[in-house]
Design a protein around this motif. Sequence first.
Motif, mmCIF file in Angstrom:
data_model
loop_
_atom_site.group_PDB
_atom_site.id
_atom_site.type_symbol
_atom_site.label_atom_id
_atom_site.label_comp_id
_atom_site.label_asym_id
_atom_site.label_seq_id
_atom_site.Cartn_x
_atom_site.Cartn_y
_atom_site.Cartn_z
ATOM 1 N N VAL A 8 -21.054 50.137 -13.748
ATOM 2 C CA VAL A 8 -20.390 48.949 -13.197
ATOM 3 C C VAL A 8 -18.972 49.229 -12.721
ATOM 4 C CG1 VAL A 8 -21.838 47.325 -14.474
ATOM 5 C CG2 VAL A 8 -19.626 47.988 -15.417
ATOM 6 N N ASN A 9 -18.405 50.374 -13.083
ATOM 7 C CA ASN A 9 -17.062 50.725 -12.635
ATOM 8 C C ASN A 9 -17.026 51.359 -11.249
ATOM 9 O OD1 ASN A 9 -15.301 49.756 -14.616
ATOM 10 N ND2 ASN A 9 -15.810 51.441 -15.974
ATOM 11 N N GLN A 10 -18.163 51.440 -10.563
ATOM 12 C CA GLN A 10 -18.183 51.985 -9.200
ATOM 13 C C GLN A 10 -17.362 51.077 -8.284
ATOM 14 O OE1 GLN A 10 -22.121 53.134 -7.690
ATOM 15 N NE2 GLN A 10 -22.907 52.709 -9.739
ATOM 16 N N ASN A 11 -16.851 51.647 -7.184
ATOM 17 C CA ASN A 11 -16.090 50.783 -6.281
ATOM 18 C C ASN A 11 -16.968 50.105 -5.243
ATOM 19 O OD1 ASN A 11 -16.305 53.352 -5.383
ATOM 20 N ND2 ASN A 11 -14.295 53.485 -4.456
ATOM 21 N N LYS A 12 -18.273 50.258 -5.330
ATOM 22 C CA LYS A 12 -19.158 49.425 -4.515
ATOM 23 C C LYS A 12 -19.744 48.343 -5.435
ATOM 24 C CE LYS A 12 -23.271 52.369 -4.963
ATOM 25 N NZ LYS A 12 -24.286 53.095 -4.187
ATOM 26 N N PRO A 13 -20.260 47.249 -4.861
ATOM 27 C CA PRO A 13 -20.813 46.191 -5.693
ATOM 28 C C PRO A 13 -21.986 46.694 -6.544
ATOM 29 C CG PRO A 13 -20.584 45.456 -3.418
ATOM 30 C CD PRO A 13 -20.325 46.932 -3.436
ATOM 31 N N VAL A 14 -22.013 46.223 -7.787
ATOM 32 C CA VAL A 14 -23.108 46.538 -8.700
ATOM 33 C C VAL A 14 -23.680 45.209 -9.183
ATOM 34 C CG1 VAL A 14 -23.793 47.637 -10.870
ATOM 35 C CG2 VAL A 14 -22.018 48.692 -9.445
ATOM 36 N N LEU A 15 -24.943 44.961 -8.848
ATOM 37 C CA LEU A 15 -25.624 43.754 -9.283
ATOM 38 C C LEU A 15 -26.435 44.093 -10.527
ATOM 39 C CD1 LEU A 15 -26.410 40.772 -8.714
ATOM 40 C CD2 LEU A 15 -28.424 41.692 -7.539
ATOM 41 N N VAL A 16 -26.123 43.406 -11.619
ATOM 42 C CA VAL A 16 -26.868 43.617 -12.856
ATOM 43 C C VAL A 16 -27.837 42.460 -13.027
ATOM 44 C CG1 VAL A 16 -26.739 43.977 -15.348
ATOM 45 C CG2 VAL A 16 -24.901 44.832 -13.865
ATOM 46 N N ASP A 17 -29.114 42.802 -13.166
ATOM 47 C CA ASP A 17 -30.182 41.827 -13.366
ATOM 48 C C ASP A 17 -30.561 41.864 -14.846
ATOM 49 O OD1 ASP A 17 -32.533 40.316 -13.408
ATOM 50 O OD2 ASP A 17 -33.735 41.867 -12.433
ATOM 51 N N PHE A 18 -30.135 40.858 -15.595
ATOM 52 C CA PHE A 18 -30.540 40.734 -16.997
ATOM 53 C C PHE A 18 -31.889 40.027 -17.003
ATOM 54 C CE2 PHE A 18 -25.979 41.242 -17.348
ATOM 55 C CZ PHE A 18 -25.856 42.076 -18.452
ATOM 56 N N PHE A 19 -32.914 40.703 -17.519
ATOM 57 C CA PHE A 19 -34.280 40.190 -17.452
ATOM 58 C C PHE A 19 -35.003 40.436 -18.769
ATOM 59 C CE2 PHE A 19 -34.977 44.620 -16.957
ATOM 60 C CZ PHE A 19 -36.290 44.865 -17.322
ATOM 61 N N ALA A 20 -36.231 39.918 -18.860
ATOM 62 C CA ALA A 20 -37.117 40.202 -19.989
ATOM 63 C C ALA A 20 -38.528 40.393 -19.441
ATOM 64 C CB ALA A 20 -37.079 39.062 -21.001
ATOM 65 N N GLU A 21 -39.284 41.270 -20.076
ATOM 66 C CA GLU A 21 -40.656 41.554 -19.628
ATOM 67 C C GLU A 21 -41.529 40.302 -19.648
ATOM 68 O OE1 GLU A 21 -41.880 44.293 -18.306
ATOM 69 O OE2 GLU A 21 -40.044 45.442 -18.579
ATOM 70 N N TRP A 22 -41.298 39.408 -20.580
ATOM 71 C CA TRP A 22 -42.122 38.209 -20.765
ATOM 72 C C TRP A 22 -41.715 37.052 -19.862
ATOM 73 C CZ3 TRP A 22 -38.506 34.705 -21.959
ATOM 74 C CH2 TRP A 22 -37.366 35.141 -22.644
ATOM 75 N N CYS A 23 -40.692 37.236 -19.056
ATOM 76 C CA CYS A 23 -40.094 36.153 -18.260
ATOM 77 C C CYS A 23 -40.762 36.042 -16.885
ATOM 78 C CB CYS A 23 -38.593 36.442 -18.130
ATOM 79 S SG CYS A 23 -37.735 35.470 -16.900
ATOM 80 N N GLY A 24 -41.435 34.909 -16.644
ATOM 81 C CA GLY A 24 -42.090 34.674 -15.349
ATOM 82 C C GLY A 24 -41.129 34.675 -14.172
ATOM 83 N N PRO A 25 -40.039 33.888 -14.233
ATOM 84 C CA PRO A 25 -39.081 33.891 -13.121
ATOM 85 C C PRO A 25 -38.486 35.284 -12.856
ATOM 86 C CG PRO A 25 -38.729 31.969 -14.501
ATOM 87 C CD PRO A 25 -39.729 32.843 -15.217
ATOM 88 N N CYS A 26 -38.320 36.087 -13.920
ATOM 89 C CA CYS A 26 -37.803 37.456 -13.734
ATOM 90 C C CYS A 26 -38.765 38.268 -12.873
ATOM 91 C CB CYS A 26 -37.616 38.149 -15.091
ATOM 92 S SG CYS A 26 -36.458 37.319 -16.190
ATOM 93 N N LYS A 27 -40.053 38.099 -13.131
ATOM 94 C CA LYS A 27 -41.069 38.831 -12.361
ATOM 95 C C LYS A 27 -41.051 38.373 -10.902
ATOM 96 C CE LYS A 27 -43.941 39.889 -16.260
ATOM 97 N NZ LYS A 27 -44.859 39.375 -17.222
ATOM 98 N N MET A 28 -40.771 37.065 -10.692
ATOM 99 C CA MET A 28 -40.695 36.546 -9.321
ATOM 100 C C MET A 28 -39.503 37.139 -8.573
ATOM 101 S SD MET A 28 -41.571 32.562 -10.183
ATOM 102 C CE MET A 28 -40.952 31.950 -8.642
ATOM 103 N N MET A 29 -38.441 37.498 -9.294
ATOM 104 C CA MET A 29 -37.234 38.043 -8.658
ATOM 105 C C MET A 29 -37.367 39.523 -8.296
ATOM 106 S SD MET A 29 -35.068 35.701 -8.027
ATOM 107 C CE MET A 29 -33.795 36.813 -7.441
ATOM 108 N N SER A 30 -38.287 40.233 -8.917
ATOM 109 C CA SER A 30 -38.427 41.676 -8.663
ATOM 110 C C SER A 30 -38.586 42.026 -7.187
ATOM 111 C CB SER A 30 -39.580 42.257 -9.477
ATOM 112 O OG SER A 30 -39.065 42.784 -10.666
ATOM 113 N N PRO A 31 -39.539 41.386 -6.466
ATOM 114 C CA PRO A 31 -39.659 41.728 -5.037
ATOM 115 C C PRO A 31 -38.430 41.323 -4.229
ATOM 116 C CG PRO A 31 -41.277 40.033 -5.666
ATOM 117 C CD PRO A 31 -40.581 40.473 -6.914
ATOM 118 N N VAL A 32 -37.748 40.246 -4.644
ATOM 119 C CA VAL A 32 -36.525 39.813 -3.952
ATOM 120 C C VAL A 32 -35.455 40.893 -4.099
ATOM 121 C CG1 VAL A 32 -34.679 38.092 -3.934
ATOM 122 C CG2 VAL A 32 -37.050 37.366 -4.257
ATOM 123 N N LEU A 33 -35.287 41.402 -5.321
ATOM 124 C CA LEU A 33 -34.294 42.456 -5.566
ATOM 125 C C LEU A 33 -34.627 43.712 -4.784
ATOM 126 C CD1 LEU A 33 -33.791 41.957 -9.394
ATOM 127 C CD2 LEU A 33 -32.148 41.431 -7.589
#
Length: 97
Positions: A8-33
Amino acid sequence: MNNFTEIVNQNKPVLVDFFAEWCGPCKMMSPVLKEVKDNLGDKVTILKVDVDKNAAIASKFHVRGVPTFILFKNGKQVWKQAGLISKTDLKQKILNV
């Protein structure tokens, strides 16, 4: 996840996706990411953090629900959002930091 701070200390943007394997909405975000990464390439680093395996990091950043997205620039948190977000909005946030 020993190298979290280093990433996260890089000088370019770092997007951190906090997710869980059991999370439906998280799975929906995977192709978006994936599309965002494919579109932006080296302009952004996307880091996925499983909250069940990295509870200390999730707690440190007050992650209360998944998915939660935190955008860092030069090690500083510049944006945070919980829940689903569109590809367009996500790209906009990343490009505007």
